[in-house]
Scaffold this motif. Structure first.
Motif, PDB file in Angstrom:
ATOM      1  N   ILE A  78     -11.941   7.879 -12.254  1.00 10.73           N
ATOM      2  CA  ILE A  78     -11.298   7.563 -13.538  1.00 10.73           C
ATOM      3  C   ILE A  78      -9.803   7.365 -13.349  1.00 10.73           C
ATOM      4  N   THR A  79      -9.175   8.251 -12.543  1.00 10.66           N
ATOM      5  CA  THR A  79      -7.747   8.141 -12.286  1.00 10.66           C
ATOM      6  C   THR A  79      -7.422   6.842 -11.558  1.00 10.66           C
ATOM      7  N   LEU A  80      -8.237   6.498 -10.564  1.00 13.73           N
ATOM      8  CA  LEU A  80      -8.004   5.271  -9.799  1.00 13.73           C
ATOM      9  C   LEU A  80      -8.087   4.042 -10.692  1.00 13.73           C
ATOM     10  N   LEU A  81      -9.113   4.007 -11.544  1.00 14.31           N
ATOM     11  CA  LEU A  81      -9.284   2.851 -12.419  1.00 14.31           C
ATOM     12  C   LEU A  81      -8.166   2.760 -13.455  1.00 14.31           C
ATOM     13  N   THR A  82      -7.711   3.929 -13.924  1.00 13.73           N
ATOM     14  CA  THR A  82      -6.699   3.933 -14.985  1.00 13.73           C
ATOM     15  C   THR A  82      -5.326   3.548 -14.471  1.00 13.73           C
ATOM     16  N   VAL A  83      -4.914   4.149 -13.351  1.00 16.39           N
ATOM     17  CA  VAL A  83      -3.546   3.940 -12.867  1.00 16.39           C
ATOM     18  C   VAL A  83      -3.460   2.802 -11.867  1.00 16.39           C
ATOM     19  N   GLY A  84      -4.607   2.325 -11.406  1.00 14.24           N
ATOM     20  CA  GLY A  84      -4.592   1.299 -10.358  1.00 14.24           C
ATOM     21  C   GLY A  84      -3.838   0.050 -10.768  1.00 14.24           C
ATOM     22  N   TYR A  85      -4.143  -0.465 -11.954  1.00  9.47           N
ATOM     23  CA  TYR A  85      -3.522  -1.727 -12.393  1.00  9.47           C
ATOM     24  C   TYR A  85      -2.011  -1.587 -12.513  1.00  9.47           C
TER      25      TYR A  85
ATOM     26  N   SER B 268       0.016   0.674 -11.187  1.00  7.68           N
ATOM     27  CA  SER B 268       0.693   0.952  -9.923  1.00  7.68           C
ATOM     28  C   SER B 268       0.754  -0.297  -9.044  1.00  7.68           C
ATOM     29  N   ILE B 269      -0.310  -1.099  -9.055  1.00 13.49           N
ATOM     30  CA  ILE B 269      -0.296  -2.339  -8.273  1.00 13.49           C
ATOM     31  C   ILE B 269       0.735  -3.312  -8.845  1.00 13.49           C
ATOM     32  N   ARG B 270       0.803  -3.392 -10.191  1.00 13.91           N
ATOM     33  CA  ARG B 270       1.770  -4.280 -10.812  1.00 13.91           C
ATOM     34  C   ARG B 270       3.200  -3.855 -10.463  1.00 13.91           C
ATOM     35  N   ALA B 271       3.453  -2.531 -10.450  1.00 12.42           N
ATOM     36  CA  ALA B 271       4.783  -2.040 -10.091  1.00 12.42           C
ATOM     37  C   ALA B 271       5.098  -2.325  -8.629  1.00 12.42           C
ATOM     38  N   ALA B 272       4.077  -2.198  -7.756  1.00 14.46           N
ATOM     39  CA  ALA B 272       4.289  -2.441  -6.326  1.00 14.46           C
ATOM     40  C   ALA B 272       4.558  -3.906  -6.027  1.00 14.46           C
ATOM     41  N   LEU B 273       3.991  -4.813  -6.836  1.00 15.94           N
ATOM     42  CA  LEU B 273       4.151  -6.250  -6.609  1.00 15.94           C
ATOM     43  C   LEU B 273       5.381  -6.827  -7.309  1.00 15.94           C
ATOM     44  N   MET B 274       6.112  -6.015  -8.070  1.00 18.46           N
ATOM     45  CA  MET B 274       7.268  -6.519  -8.815  1.00 18.46           C
ATOM     46  C   MET B 274       8.341  -7.030  -7.857  1.00 18.46           C
ATOM     47  N   ASN B 275       8.990  -8.102  -8.214  1.00 16.39           N
ATOM     48  CA  ASN B 275      10.076  -8.679  -7.418  1.00 16.39           C
ATOM     49  C   ASN B 275      11.237  -7.689  -7.358  1.00 16.39           C
ATOM     50  N   PRO B 276      11.632  -7.223  -6.162  1.00 16.33           N
ATOM     51  CA  PRO B 276      12.715  -6.235  -6.075  1.00 16.33           C
ATOM     52  C   PRO B 276      14.025  -6.744  -6.666  1.00 16.33           C
ATOM     53  N   ALA B 277      14.243  -8.055  -6.661  1.00 15.41           N
ATOM     54  CA  ALA B 277      15.480  -8.585  -7.236  1.00 15.41           C
ATOM     55  C   ALA B 277      15.551  -8.304  -8.729  1.00 15.41           C
ATOM     56  N   VAL B 278      14.369  -8.357  -9.391  1.00 16.06           N
ATOM     57  CA  VAL B 278      14.329  -8.082 -10.820  1.00 16.06           C
ATOM     58  C   VAL B 278      14.551  -6.596 -11.095  1.00 16.06           C
ATOM     59  N   SER B 279      13.886  -5.721 -10.305  1.00 16.08           N
ATOM     60  CA  SER B 279      13.992  -4.281 -10.544  1.00 16.08           C
ATOM     61  C   SER B 279      15.374  -3.741 -10.232  1.00 16.08           C
ATOM     62  N   LEU B 280      16.118  -4.400  -9.292  1.00 18.25           N
ATOM     63  CA  LEU B 280      17.453  -3.915  -8.945  1.00 18.25           C
ATOM     64  C   LEU B 280      18.534  -4.496  -9.833  1.00 18.25           C
ATOM     65  N   LYS B 281      18.202  -5.544 -10.578  1.00 17.72           N
ATOM     66  CA  LYS B 281      19.183  -6.178 -11.457  1.00 17.72           C
ATOM     67  C   LYS B 281      19.169  -5.486 -12.813  1.00 17.72           C
TER      68      LYS B 281
ATOM     69  N   PRO C   5       0.814  -1.236   0.000  1.00 18.64           N
ATOM     70  CA  PRO C   5       0.000   0.000   0.000  1.00 18.64           C
ATOM     71  C   PRO C   5       0.841   1.278   0.000  1.00 18.64           C
ATOM     72  N   SER C   6       1.974   1.255   0.736  1.00 18.99           N
ATOM     73  CA  SER C   6       2.801   2.461   0.775  1.00 18.99           C
ATOM     74  C   SER C   6       3.439   2.727  -0.590  1.00 18.99           C
ATOM     75  N   VAL C   7       3.765   1.666  -1.316  1.00 21.34           N
ATOM     76  CA  VAL C   7       4.331   1.843  -2.661  1.00 21.34           C
ATOM     77  C   VAL C   7       3.263   2.359  -3.620  1.00 21.34           C
ATOM     78  N   ILE C   8       2.034   1.828  -3.485  1.00 27.35           N
ATOM     79  CA  ILE C   8       0.941   2.314  -4.337  1.00 27.35           C
ATOM     80  C   ILE C   8       0.671   3.790  -4.066  1.00 27.35           C
ATOM     81  N   TRP C   9       0.721   4.186  -2.783  1.00 27.36           N
ATOM     82  CA  TRP C   9       0.494   5.591  -2.435  1.00 27.36           C
ATOM     83  C   TRP C   9       1.580   6.491  -3.015  1.00 27.36           C
ATOM     84  N   LEU C  10       2.759   5.920  -3.281  1.00 21.34           N
ATOM     85  CA  LEU C  10       3.817   6.695  -3.915  1.00 21.34           C
ATOM     86  C   LEU C  10       3.343   7.254  -5.255  1.00 21.34           C
ATOM     87  N   PHE C  11       2.572   6.443  -5.982  1.00 20.36           N
ATOM     88  CA  PHE C  11       1.987   6.919  -7.247  1.00 20.36           C
ATOM     89  C   PHE C  11       0.739   7.764  -6.986  1.00 20.36           C
ATOM     90  N   GLY C  12      -0.096   7.276  -6.052  1.00 23.50           N
ATOM     91  CA  GLY C  12      -1.355   7.973  -5.799  1.00 23.50           C
ATOM     92  C   GLY C  12      -1.173   9.390  -5.319  1.00 23.50           C
TER      93      GLY C  12
END
Length: 792
Positions: free
Chosen positions: A768-775, A777-790, A711-718
């Motif tokens: 509209i903003t929530l529906l558009t960016v929700g998917y 932002s959630i996908r970015a928040a759930l990404m494996n940190p090992a992948v994003s840092l590599k 949730p804190s990562v999603i709020w980073l976008f929100g």
């Protein structure tokens, strides 16, 4: 060089289909809307622009100020034309025109008789010297110079006398038998002065002796109009300054209360005070709407392109290291932009071609899809192609061309400082602002139209069928009403001149017994029988209903008239004698106020009288659930009662809607294009969230490694989108408030632009903003940190 760049651009787009589809869909939809709006605006701007010397052609109309209430009328007193012709030297031609209210035309006799509906008008021969109406055969002077002569159009001739030579043929209309003496070419469809039949004006006196009188200077009917064409070189101010003299000389009692106005022919279509179709300010508003839609689509393109540039940094770095110049990089990007915009323009053209018939049907236009329209469409498409290519492609192209090749090959694409991010966020704020302005506009216009159509809610407006009454025989009308009211599903019926809320209204002077002079205001008159109140649901507040009578025998007045007469109460006016339209009668009752005109005008003093000679309609209140069986039965009874006439019907709610035709049209367009703006805005938000997710990939990985929750990562976008949404609201609120209040000033009775409308707008944009960016932002928040840092 350009060939190589185009081939490379094609391969690039083919390998990145989602990016191409999103851009083409957004640009195509916005360009289609812009082109449709252009065609619509061009259609209205071209009305009556084909008349030679149109800058010297005017129609004289009337303005009145009785009782301090301003009124506008397209008509003038009948003697005006003769007075201008005889007394003033400014005019090359002066012509009177009087429309025929009964459109029925019959040809032949007995079993060979045929019936047609055709718009007919009495005209003087000079009318054809003012408006450009070319002749096929005959001349206006010979055809209209004698009584009972007529000119018909080619189309009408083919309809009345198929396969025959029409000149010399006879037909019956209005007040007698007319002979066709000339044929005119068909009048272009982009004209407000289209008629099928032109009758000799000298016969008008046989049709309506009262209105045709040369002494009736105080009577104004919207059907009687005066057209003039000034002599070359005459300043329009000279005849305009002479018009008050005409009133002072011929109608001194109304001096200072009645005024004649010269309206240029090219402005008649846009002056809604005098039955114009649509105001120019509406057209310019629609033009700006189309520009805003294209601008929002360009914003999307820029955001998506800059987001894509992150994945192209190595490619651009390698190109520059191998010797590509900035101009070559810029040209490569413009090539891609060209292909996208060209595809969007082709998509828009297909959408326009397919939707134009529906546009004509919905907006009551007649824009043809012919060679001329196609050429115009092609020209607009090419202009849009070049303009959008430069507008949408310049900033991303320049940005990529300036990329440092060393940092590009190392994928160091994060912009220095916040300059790049600020530009993108600024564009999104502008997009939010445009979206909110259009949503506020759609809400305000919809609410005002609902308010206009449904105020006076106690009146019956739905399920009221209106039939034309061609004859005034008392026994015939009594039998007709009796037969129709016996049908199952018919609740009640009333003979009248017009419905309570109608574009047909008459006004005249009045005086109470015991007073020395007429009141300083006019009273509107409606003629109706004793079933009128029941049929339309009009409520009495004092006294009794009109008696069952075929002649004037008492009157009803509204509460507004009681107040204007300074009578103490509704009960106090009962039994008082009032002279209205030179007829003295007694007040029998007082009814609750209702609006007898559109909400563009003030509430009027109103009186109801019963006079069978004035009845022109039968209003029938029916149960709409039984309408399928009722309509054929009613038509059968009417046709048996009036076998010599054509059956026509309409519903009251259709008449009311026609009174707000321009506003309804604007409402439909704003709602449609507000929806398009929202859809385009969703694409823009998707572009920015894609950019932010890619840019913050490492940051999100670090935060998650350090224990940040999803949730804190999603709020980073929100948080960023909330700030941009609020900034867009701050920018749009004052602009939308000013625009909507300016539009509402055209209504005397209107809603307010309150906080509720803005609350709904912000809530819609937030959803509209929530529906558009929700998917994303959630996908970015759930990404494996090992992948994003590599990354390296």
């Amino acid at each position: 060089m350009w060939k190589i760049q185009l081939v490379t651009a094609w391969r690039r787009l083919k390998n990145n289909k989602s990016y191409a589809i999103i851009n083409i869909a957004g640009l195509g939809a916005s360009l289609a809307c812009a082109i449709l709006l252009f065609l619509f605006i061009n259609y209205h701007l071209r009305f009556d622009n084909f008349h030679p010397g149109s800058d010297r052609i005017y129609r004289i109309s009337s303005r009145t100020t009785y009782g301090g209430v301003e009124g506008f009328n397209t008509g003038v007193p009948q003697p005006l034309g003769k007075a201008l012709r005889n007394d003033y030297p400014y005019f090359e031609n002066v012509a009177m025109r009087a429309e025929v209210t009964e459109p029925l035309v019959t040809i032949g006799e007995g079993n060979d008789r045929k019936k047609f509906d055709a718009r007919s008008v009495f005209t003087e021969p000079a009318y054809f010297n003012i408006l450009h109406l070319p002749m096929v055969s005959g001349t206006p002077a010979s055809a209209l110079g004698e009584p009972y002569g007529a000119i018909i159009t080619e189309e009408t001739a083919a309809r009345f006398f198929p396969g025959q030579h029409a000149v010399g043929k006879q037909f019956t209309t209005a007040n007698g038998v007319y002979t066709v003496k000339a044929i005119a070419k068909n009048i272009p469809k982009n004209s407000d002065h289209r008629f099928d039949i032109f009758l000799s004006y000298s016969t008008f006196k046989d049709y309506n002796a009262f209105l045709a009188s040369d002494s009736i200077w105080g009577g104004i009917s919207s059907s009687i109009q005066c057209f003039i064409k000034l002599k070359p070189g005459v300043n329009a101010r000279l005849p305009a300054n002479a018009l008050p003299e005409v009133i002072a000389k011929n109608n001194p009692e109304d001096r200072g209360l009645m005024f004649f106005i010269m309206l240029p022919l090219r402005d008649l279509h846009f002056d809604t005070r005098f039955s114009g179709t649509i105001q120019k300010k509406y057209l310019w508003s629609l033009g700006w709407m189309g520009a805003f839609l294209v601008f929002t689509a360009c914003i999307n393109f820029i955001n998506l392109s800059t987001a894509q540039s992150l994945s192209r940094s190595r490619e651009i770095g390698v190109r520059k290291a191998l010797g590509s110049t900035r101009w070559q990089i810029f040209g490569q990007f413009l090539s891609e932009t060209f292909l996208l915009v060209a595809a969007a323009v082709i998509t828009a053209s297909v959408i326009v071609s397919l939707s134009l018939p529906q546009l004509n049907k919905t907006l009551f236009t007649d824009i043809p899809l012919n060679s001329q329209t196609i050429i115009l469409l092609a020209g607009v498409a090419i202009i849009l192609l070049l303009a959008v290519m430069l507008l949408a492609g310049y900033y991303p192209g320049v940005k990529q061309a300036r990329l440092n090749p060393v940092k590009g090959m190392r994928a160091q694409t994060r912009p220095q400082g916040n300059k790049g991010v600020s530009i993108r966020k600024t564009l999104i704020v502008l997009q939010f602002a445009i979206m909110q302005v259009m949503i506020v506009g759609a809400l305000v216009i919809s609410r005002q139209m609902h308010f206009s159509m449904n105020t006076d809610g106690y009146l019956h407006k739905n399920g009221i069928l209106l039939l034309r009454i061609p004859e005034k025989n008392a026994s015939t009308l009594h039998t007709l009403r009796q037969r129709i009211t016996q049908l199952a599903g018919v609740e009640t019926a009333s003979f009248c001149h017009a419905a309570p809320l109608s574009a047909t209204n008459m006004a005249t002077s009045m005086r109470m017994d015991g007073r020395e002079k007429d009141e300083d205001f006019q009273v509107a008159i409606k003629y109706a029988d004793d079933h009128y109140l029941e049929t339309f649901g009009i409520q009495l507040v004092a006294g009794a209903n009109l008696p069952a009578s075929d002649t004037v025998n008492g009157m009803l007045v509204n509460e507004m008239l009681v107040k204007k007469l300074n009578v103490a109460s509704a009960e106090a006016i009962i039994g008082q004698t009032i002279r209205v339209n030179n007829v003295r009668t007694v007040v029998r009752g007082v009814f609750k106020d209702f609006h007898n005109r559109s909400f563009h005008t003030n509430l009027q003093p109103l009186s109801l009288h019963s006079d069978i000679r004035r009845f022109s309609e039968l209003a029938i209140r029916i149960n709409m659930q039984q309408s399928a069986a009722l309509m054929p039965a009613i038509e059968k009874i009417w046709s048996e009662t009036f076998p010599d006439y054509l059956y026509n019907h309409r519903f009251l709610d259709q008449d009311i809607a026609a009174m707000y035709e321009a506003e309804t049209l604007l409402k439909q367009l704003v709602e449609i294009f507000a929806l398009v703006a929202v859809l385009i805005g969703c694409l823009g938000l998707y572009g920015l969230i894609s950019f932010m997710a890619e840019q913050k990939k490492k940051e999100i990985g670090v935060r998650k490694v350090l224990g940040a929750s999803v949730p804190s990562v999603i709020w980073l976008f929100g948080r960023e989108f909330t700030i941009m949404l609020v900034a867009g609201f701050v920018l749009s609120a004052p602009l939308s408030w000013w625009l909507m209040n300016s539009w509402l000033e055209g209504f005397q009775y209107r809603i307010g632009v309150g906080p509720g409308i803005y609350g709904i707008t912000v809530a819609l944009c937030a959803a509209i903003t929530l529906l558009t960016v929700g998917y994303s932002s959630i996908r970015a928040a759930l990404m494996n940190p090992a992948v994003s840092l590599k990354t390296e």
